[in-house]
Design a protein around this motif. Structure first.
Motif, PDB file in Angstrom:
ATOM      1  N   PHE A 102     -69.345  17.457 -46.021  1.00 36.06           N
ATOM      2  CA  PHE A 102     -69.065  19.663 -46.143  1.00 36.06           C
ATOM      3  C   PHE A 102     -68.883  18.944 -47.555  1.00 36.06           C
ATOM      4  O   PHE A 102     -68.120  20.266 -48.537  1.00 36.06           O
ATOM      5  CB  PHE A 102     -67.628  19.739 -45.329  1.00 36.06           C
TER       6      PHE A 102
ATOM      7  N   CYS B  82     -72.258  21.609 -41.712  1.00 37.74           N
ATOM      8  CA  CYS B  82     -70.918  21.243 -41.828  1.00 37.74           C
ATOM      9  C   CYS B  82     -70.073  21.697 -40.858  1.00 37.74           C
ATOM     10  O   CYS B  82     -69.650  20.522 -40.140  1.00 37.74           O
ATOM     11  CB  CYS B  82     -70.879  20.831 -43.195  1.00 37.74           C
TER      12      CYS B  82
ATOM     13  N   CYS C 293     -72.582  23.532 -46.441  1.00 39.18           N
ATOM     14  CA  CYS C 293     -71.457  23.935 -46.050  1.00 39.18           C
ATOM     15  C   CYS C 293     -70.643  24.628 -44.911  1.00 39.18           C
ATOM     16  O   CYS C 293     -69.669  24.055 -43.760  1.00 39.18           O
ATOM     17  CB  CYS C 293     -70.079  24.373 -46.999  1.00 39.18           C
TER      18      CYS C 293
ATOM     19  N   TRP D 249     -62.422  25.957 -45.555  1.00 32.63           N
ATOM     20  CA  TRP D 249     -63.981  26.834 -45.969  1.00 32.63           C
ATOM     21  C   TRP D 249     -63.777  28.326 -46.843  1.00 32.63           C
ATOM     22  O   TRP D 249     -64.169  28.925 -47.849  1.00 32.63           O
ATOM     23  CB  TRP D 249     -64.986  26.857 -45.290  1.00 32.63           C
TER      24      TRP D 249
END
Length: 546
Positions: free
Chosen positions: A162, A181, A178, A199
């Motif tokens: 990530f 992941c 991303c 995130w």
């Protein structure tokens, strides 16, 4: 080609060669482990059983349990990984599939090492990044846990990937990768919620509103879906009316959600200490925070690094995290901080090396970034100091932690890497595992004996019921975590248990089985003792068979 372009090309070539070297080294580090199956004891057995249930279309069930109760503890990615191997090999034999899983996890280990290097080399000199990466492979905690069917290895690979993708690609494809992941990390371990939060925060702070909203929506969807599954399991008739009296007690950790196990008792392994209260939770967190610097220092060096070295390392890592925050590496800091907060909320200090293992790349990055920054500041203050100081300090610290990790890994192989011998489906099996001492040898000998003497419908009570099920095909349960012998007998008769495996090993739940046997001498008779005198099988007397 300009000089600048040539330098860039040379740098890319060196990075590629470094990746190749690290990947090959990671694979070579598995050579001493031989060709036997992956370690399927403890949580590994639970993941394997769930994977078999998926592969055979039986849902997401703990088939080792009477009634085959659905699981609300383990997220599904590792069991799905097992199921794919079983479907590909067209067998559920744990020895055959276990060998294939070991090969796959070795390849995953190489991918993890390369990913760690790519992450570190974005901020550190290539040689230093390579050295820090190799320490990850040397650490005894990594050597041990990577050789088990636990979630930490897969989880660590996904989290590092990530941040690698985030570092090198900010386009739509990078965002999508991303997302993959982060979602898969949560489906591997619920601790991945920290990565989902990081995130979302990362895009919000970058003022990328559309991506932040998408990340929030995706995160909410995957978290809600897993928690909805937990709620569905816990409201099902099988859960509300279990197959035996204590099947869904909060201390029976593999049959209940992590939150229920974590937040019901002060310590679920010692339920006699009472229920968890707000003040008790505060004491738990304080106790964990107190040992956190030492645990972090051990996470970047070795499992048994003494406090005198571990605490200073932990303090340096904490300073490095603050430096990363100042440098706007917010996603890394948020992920680490939330992960540490989740760890401190647990009562399982003995498991801290396992919980901290996936954080090594980020803790090491913080440590060596801080060392580089400190040496640069010192040289600015005293310019007469030699330029070599900028490299001497980080490399000296790396030499210390590498030496510590190497010594401990050597001790792990020389003192705790022991032969495994048992009979599976009529054929002898021989390989080696870590921490397979006299107690483990006796347990497998006991399971071999039960294979020849117990009826197929008999239920076994033992400290590692999933392993007992994989070895014998018979349903198996934990003994009840009750100190009052009469009540324990009532609970174990509700299964009912035909054979009780007891151990003098401190991890064998002797504190629960001893009062059970002492209070009910007429109900049990010893029928077998292990060659090392650690394990005994007791048969239930005068009770109906299941």
């Amino acid at each position: 080609m300009t000089v600048r372009a040539r330098l860039a090309a040379a740098f890319r070539c060196r990075r590629f060669l470094s990746c190749l070297f690290i990947g090959v080294t990671a694979l070579a580090s598995w050579a001493p482990r031989g060709g036997g199956p992956i370690d399927l004891r403890w949580d590994g057995g639970a993941y394997y059983i769930l994977g078999t249930s998926l592969a055979e279309g039986d849902g997401y069930r703990m088939r080792s349990e009477p009634g085959g109760i659905a699981s609300s503890l383990h997220p599904p990615l590792v069991p799905a990984f097992v199921a794919l191997h079983e479907l590909a090999l067209q067998t559920t034999d744990p020895v055959v599939v276990g060998r294939a899983l070991k090969v796959s996890l070795a390849l995953g280990s190489a991918a993890y090492a390369v990913a760690v290097f790519l992450l570190l080399s974005a901020s550190l000199p290539l040689a230093l990044a390579a050295g820090v990466t190799l320490v990850a492979l040397l650490q005894p905690q990594y050597v041990f846990f990577s050789g088990t069917l636990y979630a930490e290895g897969v989880f660590g690979l996904l989290t590092v990937l990530f941040f690698v993708v985030r570092k090198w690609r900010r386009d739509a494809l990078g965002f999508a990768l991303c997302a993959v992941c982060a979602v898969l990390a949560y489906e591997t371990r619920t601790a991945g919620i920290a990565l989902l939060a990081a995130w979302v925060v990362d895009h919000a702070l970058r003022k990328e509103g559309r991506r932040a909203l998408i990340a929030l929506a995706v995160s909410a969807l995957v978290v809600t879906s897993w928690n909805s599954w937990i709620k569905a399991v816990e409201s099902s008739p099988a859960y509300q009316h279990p197959a035996y009296a204590y099947q869904t007690e909060a201390w029976l950790y593999y049959n209940v959600s992590y939150a229920r196990n974590l937040l019901t008792y002060s310590d679920p392994f010692f339920p006699e200490r009472g229920l968890l209260t707000p003040s008790g939770f505060v004491r738990r967190v304080k106790s964990n925070v107190k040992i956190l610097p030492q645990s972090i220092g051990q996470a970047v060096s070795g499992w048994w690094t003494p406090r005198e070295l571990a605490v200073p390392l932990g303090v340096l890592v904490s300073g490095g995290l603050l430096l990363l925050l100042v440098r706007r590496e917010v996603a890394v800091v948020v992920y680490v901080a939330l992960s540490l907060a989740a760890i401190c909320a647990t009562p399982f200090q003995a498991h801290f090396p396992r919980y901290l293992l996936p954080l090594y790349p980020f803790l090491a990055l913080a440590l060596f970034e801080l060392l580089a920054w400190l040496t640069a500041r010192v040289r600015m203050r005293w310019p007469a100091l030699p330029p070599a100081l900028a490299t001497v300090v980080p490399w000296t610290v790396l030499a210390v932690v590498a030496g510590r990790a190497s010594l401990e890994a050597l001790e792990l192989y020389t003192k705790h890497y022991q032969p495994v011998l048992y009979v599976q489906q009529g054929r002898p099996v021989s390989y080696r595992l870590f921490y397979y001492g006299p107690g483990a040898t006796d347990v497998d000998a006991a399971l071999d004996w039960l294979n020849g003497h117990a009826a197929a419908s008999d239920v076994i009570a033992t400290a590692d019921p999933q392993w007992a099920y994989l070895r014998t095909g018979r349903r198996a349960v934990l003994p009840p975590f009750v100190l009052e012998g009469r009540e324990s007998q009532r609970l174990i008769d509700s299964v009912p248990v035909s054979y009780l495996i007891t151990s003098t090993d401190p991890d064998g739940y002797m504190r629960f089985t001893a009062p059970l046997l002492a209070a009910n001498p007429q109900a049990w008779r010893p029928v077998w003792s292990g060659p090392n005198g650690v394990v005994t099988i007791h048969e239930r007397v005068g009770a109906p068979r299941p």
